[in-house]
Design a protein around this motif. Structure first.
Motif, PDB file in Angstrom:
ATOM      1  N   HIS A 144      -5.667   5.341  -3.671  1.00  0.00           N
ATOM      2  CA  HIS A 144      -5.806   4.012  -4.284  1.00  0.00           C
ATOM      3  C   HIS A 144      -7.210   3.846  -4.869  1.00  0.00           C
ATOM      4  O   HIS A 144      -7.389   3.352  -5.980  1.00  0.00           O
TER       5      HIS A 144
ATOM      6  N   ASN B  77      -9.774   0.879   4.620  1.00  0.00           N
ATOM      7  CA  ASN B  77      -8.471   1.287   5.169  1.00  0.00           C
ATOM      8  C   ASN B  77      -8.144   2.757   4.954  1.00  0.00           C
ATOM      9  O   ASN B  77      -7.044   3.200   5.248  1.00  0.00           O
TER      10      ASN B  77
ATOM     11  N   ALA C  76      -9.809  -0.598   0.029  1.00  0.00           N
ATOM     12  CA  ALA C  76      -9.323   0.782  -0.013  1.00  0.00           C
ATOM     13  C   ALA C  76     -10.221   1.695   0.832  1.00  0.00           C
ATOM     14  O   ALA C  76      -9.728   2.558   1.568  1.00  0.00           O
TER      15      ALA C  76
ATOM     16  N   TYR D  46      -7.759   4.522   2.124  1.00  0.00           N
ATOM     17  CA  TYR D  46      -6.759   4.807   1.091  1.00  0.00           C
ATOM     18  C   TYR D  46      -7.443   5.512  -0.072  1.00  0.00           C
ATOM     19  O   TYR D  46      -7.828   4.877  -1.060  1.00  0.00           O
TER      20      TYR D  46
ATOM     21  N   ASN E 121       0.808  -1.230   0.000  1.00  0.00           N
ATOM     22  CA  ASN E 121       0.000   0.000   0.000  1.00  0.00           C
ATOM     23  C   ASN E 121       0.840   1.279   0.000  1.00  0.00           C
ATOM     24  O   ASN E 121       0.372   2.329  -0.416  1.00  0.00           O
TER      25      ASN E 121
END
Length: 283
Positions: free
Chosen positions: A66, A61, A58, A63, A32
């Motif tokens: 991403h 978490n 994604a 992100y 990541n």
């Protein structure tokens, strides 16, 4: 890293399919920190692999970068559904809002927005409901399930958003289940009346309203406020052979009978004759 270089050589040589798509999970977890690895995998991976599992990771978490890269690959409806579910499962309301906005901005299919609207209603989040409605979510989706859910949870605010005319009006068939749910609630009379009135304001009419008038006529004096409300919104006293009038005539409830006779819909002479027969039997 050797992983990056090996994968790069294989992708450039034409590697595709599920094995490459499995690399998306690695890109979101182990790799990541290295967004270049995700960019590499996305050259030949499908973001729809395992129903968009990588997008859900994604979101879960946090992100953002991403997720945005994967959204550029135009996910399908199923993937959007799953990603929205992941966003709506987030604990933090600010994160819920942030990720729903990102997903909505990526141009999801309308049905995905409609399914997500239902979840937003269920978890009672007004602001999220608005996001989906602004993107064209349909309140008529799945038989008006979102309106019914709002009525069931007795959420006046959300019911107002769904049927208040700011967005596309629900069709009558979508309002009927919500109306029936609202009628069966055991909430305080003022709140119950407010919920019912919002559904009537959204455009409920026809047999469901006429049936409600008949049922509330059976309650005598207690039913008076609701009888007034239903007549005001166009309930027909002639429906079902004038059954509401007949109930009042047989029970001798003159106040209610008077009210019904002066509603918006005047009963036909045939119906009045039949009701007269019931009145003659009174003491």
């Amino acid at each position: 890293t050797s992983r990056f270089e090996a994968c790069q050589k294989l992708i450039h040589a034409g590697a595709t399919g599920d094995e490459v798509s499995k690399g998306l999970t690695i890109a979101i977890t182990t790799e990541n920190q290295n967004i270049a690895f995700l960019k590499l995998i996305l050259q030949s991976a499908s973001v729809d692999f395992e129903e968009g599992h990588a997008l859900c990771l994604a979101v879960a978490n946090n992100y953002q970068a991403h997720l945005k890269l994967m959204l550029e690959k135009r996910p399908n409806e199923r993937t959007f559904d799953r990603a929205f579910e992941a966003a709506l499962r987030l604990r933090n309301p600010r994160d819920q809002l942030k990720y729903c906005n990102i997903l909505v901005g990526a141009g999801p299919p309308r049905d995905s927005c409609s399914k997500s609207l239902f979840i937003a209603v269920t978890i009672q989040k007004d602001e999220l409901c608005r996001i989906f409605l602004e993107k064209g979510a349909s309140v008529d989706f799945n038989g008006g399930a979102s309106i019914t859910a709002a009525a069931r949870s007795e959420n006046v605010g959300i019911l107002e958003v769904l049927g208040g005319g700011e967005f596309k009006q629900p069709n009558n068939a979508s309002l009927v289940p919500a109306f029936e749910v609202a009628l069966s609630l055991s909430s305080p009379p003022a709140k119950k009346k407010k919920l019912i009135q919002l559904i009537l304001d959204a455009g409920l009419q026809g047999p469901a309203l006429d049936t409600a008038l008949v049922n509330v006529s059976k309650k005598g004096q207690e039913g008076l406020p609701m009888v007034k409300l239903f007549l005001e919104y166009g309930a027909s006293v002639s429906a079902y052979g004038g059954e509401a009038l007949d109930i009042c005539a047989r029970s001798g409830n003159l106040e209610l009978l008077q009210l019904l006779l002066h509603g918006r819909h005047q009963p036909s002479p045939e119906i009045l004759s039949r009701i007269f027969e019931s009145a003659l039997k009174l003491d």
